[in-house]
Enzyme design. Structure first.
Site, PDB file in Angstrom:
ATOM      1  N   ASP A  73      -2.613   3.583   2.599  1.00  0.00           N
ATOM      2  CA  ASP A  73      -1.438   3.243   1.801  1.00  0.00           C
ATOM      3  C   ASP A  73      -0.768   4.553   1.415  1.00  0.00           C
ATOM      4  O   ASP A  73      -1.361   5.377   0.717  1.00  0.00           O
ATOM      5  CB  ASP A  73      -1.872   2.465   0.546  1.00  0.00           C
ATOM      6  N   PHE A  97       8.494  -2.151  -7.074  1.00  0.00           N
ATOM      7  CA  PHE A  97       9.480  -1.193  -7.574  1.00  0.00           C
ATOM      8  C   PHE A  97      10.410  -0.743  -6.455  1.00  0.00           C
ATOM      9  O   PHE A  97       9.957  -0.333  -5.386  1.00  0.00           O
ATOM     10  CB  PHE A  97       8.743   0.010  -8.169  1.00  0.00           C
ATOM     11  N   HIS A 145       1.323  -0.073   2.879  1.00  0.00           N
ATOM     12  CA  HIS A 145       1.566  -0.517   1.502  1.00  0.00           C
ATOM     13  C   HIS A 145       2.168  -1.924   1.392  1.00  0.00           C
ATOM     14  O   HIS A 145       1.683  -2.760   0.635  1.00  0.00           O
ATOM     15  CB  HIS A 145       2.479   0.481   0.784  1.00  0.00           C
ATOM     16  N   SER A 158       2.325  -4.249  -5.463  1.00  0.00           N
ATOM     17  CA  SER A 158       2.696  -2.939  -5.989  1.00  0.00           C
ATOM     18  C   SER A 158       3.041  -3.035  -7.485  1.00  0.00           C
ATOM     19  O   SER A 158       2.218  -3.488  -8.271  1.00  0.00           O
ATOM     20  CB  SER A 158       3.852  -2.366  -5.162  1.00  0.00           C
ATOM     21  N   MET A 159       4.259  -2.660  -7.897  1.00  0.00           N
ATOM     22  CA  MET A 159       4.617  -2.821  -9.305  1.00  0.00           C
ATOM     23  C   MET A 159       4.603  -4.288  -9.713  1.00  0.00           C
ATOM     24  O   MET A 159       4.389  -4.619 -10.889  1.00  0.00           O
ATOM     25  CB  MET A 159       5.992  -2.220  -9.599  1.00  0.00           C
TER      26      MET A 159
END
Length: 251
Positions: free
Chosen positions: A195, A26, A225, A94-95
């Site tokens: 993270d 994202f 992250h 992530s996303m």
């Protein structure tokens, strides 16, 4: 809308035996996945990494997109890979991990396996509950980019987080969490000890929610992250190649 330099999608046509769809995060871009893609291509695999709608341009444009736009993009890429490759794997960060899980939920055995890096399916941030309201009055908040431990490395991503788009992501999280039991494919999940964007509880929810028997967890000790650009990137790249090779051989 002009695309930021370095944010372009990329692809490599290699073996028909295995194809890999890479899904970025994202407000991020394919830039965060490019070294991973190059590593996979170097091992002969077919690779596709699309630029998600609303990403790699301006955060204002991202605010005009929603999760069905992002999902529709990776869904189209998956279907195209299925036409040319015998086995298709989906990797996401992530996303991108959220989108990968949704593809696995929807397509079942058509997805040969998943590799996820710090996937998100929820957040503990208290203000997240206010997103539906905030999205009507607040266009953006400070960004989440470049959470990287390795000195001198920068992620190409927005400096602002588009709130309306974030509210749509929260809707996708709920759908994915509700259907985690549909994920039965082989899964390799990497998550960082530290993270600052996605809380560790996300990895636990995924690992406890999926129903596959072939599930491996790898804890990253030296990355934040955006681990695909961080100190543990070589581990991610090498383990993911081994993951694909082993599953293609068994199939």
């Amino acid at each position: 809308m002009p695309v930021l330099a370095g944010a372009e999608p990329f692809s490599h046509t290699g073996s028909v035996e295995a194809g890999v769809l890479l899904c970025h995060g994202f407000t991020g871009t394919p830039q965060s996945m490019r070294p991973w893609g190059e590593h996979l291509a170097g091992h002969g695999y077919t690779v596709r990494c699309p630029r998600l709608p609303g990403h790699g341009t301006t955060w204002q444009e991202c605010n005009r997109t929603t999760w069905p736009d992002w999902y529709g993009c990776v869904r189209t890429e998956l279907l195209q890979l299925r036409e040319t490759c015998e086995n298709v794997f989906v990797f996401g960060q992530s996303m991108g991990g959220t989108l990968a899980l949704r593809l696995a939920e929807d397509f079942g055995e058509q997805v040969a396996g998943l590799v996820l890096v710090n996937p998100s399916v929820m957040t503990l941030r208290k203000d997240a509950k206010l997103l539906p309201v905030l999205s009507r009055v607040l266009p953006s908040v400070p960004g989440i980019a470049s959470d990287i431990k390795k000195p001198g490395v920068t992620e190409l991503a927005y400096a602002r987080t588009p709130v309306r788009a974030a509210a749509s992501l929260a809707q996708l999280w709920r759908l994915v969490r509700a259907d985690l039991a549909k994920v039965t494919q082989p899964l390799l999940l990497f998550h960082s000890v530290v993270d600052h964007v996605v809380e560790p509880v996300n990895a636990r929810i995924v690992l406890e929610g999926v129903r596959g028997e072939d599930v491996t967890e790898v804890v990253l000790q030296d990355s934040f992250h955006v681990a695909t650009l961080d100190n543990d990137a070589p581990t991610i790249f090498e383990r993911s190649v081994e993951f694909v090779a082993e599953r293609v051989g068994s199939r």
